[in-house]
Design a protein around this motif. Structure first.
Motif, mmCIF file in Angstrom:
data_model
loop_
_atom_site.group_PDB
_atom_site.id
_atom_site.type_symbol
_atom_site.label_atom_id
_atom_site.label_comp_id
_atom_site.label_asym_id
_atom_site.label_seq_id
_atom_site.Cartn_x
_atom_site.Cartn_y
_atom_site.Cartn_z
ATOM 1 N N PRO A 10 61.649 -5.423 99.246
ATOM 2 C CA PRO A 10 60.612 -4.468 99.650
ATOM 3 C C PRO A 10 59.867 -3.889 98.443
ATOM 4 O O PRO A 10 59.090 -2.962 98.568
ATOM 5 N N TYR A 11 60.135 -4.417 97.291
ATOM 6 C CA TYR A 11 59.502 -3.989 96.046
ATOM 7 C C TYR A 11 59.305 -5.214 95.172
ATOM 8 O O TYR A 11 59.918 -6.263 95.387
ATOM 9 N N TYR B 93 68.568 -0.319 96.034
ATOM 10 C CA TYR B 93 67.413 0.061 96.853
ATOM 11 C C TYR B 93 67.927 0.722 98.116
ATOM 12 O O TYR B 93 68.907 0.271 98.722
ATOM 13 N N PRO C 131 66.179 2.552 101.729
ATOM 14 C CA PRO C 131 64.992 3.021 102.455
ATOM 15 C C PRO C 131 65.065 4.543 102.636
ATOM 16 O O PRO C 131 66.149 5.107 102.792
ATOM 17 N N THR D 93 60.472 6.461 93.583
ATOM 18 C CA THR D 93 60.255 6.510 95.023
ATOM 19 C C THR D 93 58.765 6.619 95.315
ATOM 20 O O THR D 93 57.986 6.978 94.423
ATOM 21 N N LYS E 41 58.893 5.895 102.088
ATOM 22 C CA LYS E 41 59.638 4.765 102.641
ATOM 23 C C LYS E 41 60.683 4.167 101.697
ATOM 24 O O LYS E 41 61.662 3.594 102.154
ATOM 25 N N HIS E 42 60.441 4.241 100.390
ATOM 26 C CA HIS E 42 61.248 3.468 99.436
ATOM 27 C C HIS E 42 61.889 4.350 98.369
ATOM 28 O O HIS E 42 61.281 5.312 97.902
ATOM 29 N N TRP F 196 55.339 -1.365 95.811
ATOM 30 C CA TRP F 196 56.106 -1.362 97.056
ATOM 31 C C TRP F 196 55.487 -2.344 98.020
ATOM 32 O O TRP F 196 54.273 -2.438 98.125
#
Length: 183
Positions: A45-46, A79, A81, A139, A143-144, A181
């Motif tokens: 996701p990154y 990681y 979420p 961050t 979301k991340h 992201w």
């Protein structure tokens, strides 16, 4: 007796000269590969850039281990979420940093912000014989959440690993600066 005094004076005069000093300690001549980077090739996701001389090991939960076999070191990346738990994630990340205060001589923090990519975080420099000398967390606040820690596969000796720490810290800063992201 007169001859003995003359011999003693001559020995005294001859022995007076430059003072003998111990040899200075030598320094290691460490050569590190030139910095070259490439985009992360693992789907996460990154994304960010990693050093070409590093090996990326994929782990469950979107985690990674970026290893440097020649330096016997790794950057461990976790990681998580963000699910209405940003405060807890930040507290946990800082707790993991400050667990090193037992062995650390100093912990310095530098805030990081990239508004364009929505990356906000902190880089920590930990001096002393701690298990990890550099850590960061970043961050997007929505979301991340990503955390990275530098580890060496040896007993911590800060003076010995300092050149390698400086070399790998640049890679970690590059990770932060190039982080994007994925939604």
């Amino acid at each position: 007796m007169y001859r003995l005094v003359i011999v003693f004076l001559m020995i005294l005069l001859v022995s007076c000269g430059s003072e003998t000093l111990p040899k200075p300690k030598g320094y290691l001549s460490l050569n590190y590969p030139e910095k070259k980077y490439e985009k992360l090739k693992v789907e996460r996701p990154y994304e960010f850039e990693v050093a070409k001389n590093a090996e990326v090991v994929s782990l469950p939960k979107n985690w990674l281990k970026v290893t440097y076999p020649d330096l016997k070191a790794s950057v461990d990346i976790t990681y998580r979420p963000v699910e209405n738990n940003l405060k807890e994630l930040l507290m946990e990340a800082e707790k993991l940093v400050f667990e090193h205060t037992i062995k650390a001589e100093q912990i310095a923090s530098n805030n990081f912000e990239n508004k364009k990519n929505k990356v906000y975080g902190t880089l920590y420099d930990i001096t002393g014989n701690s298990a990890s000398q550099v850590q960061f967390h970043v961050t997007d606040s929505a979301k991340h959440f990503l955390k990275a820690s530098l580890f060496f596969y040896s007993k911590p000796n800060y003076d010995s690993v300092l050149p390698a720490v400086d070399y790998l810290k640049k890679d970690m800063i590059r990770m932060m600066e190039t982080l994007n992201w994925r939604n």
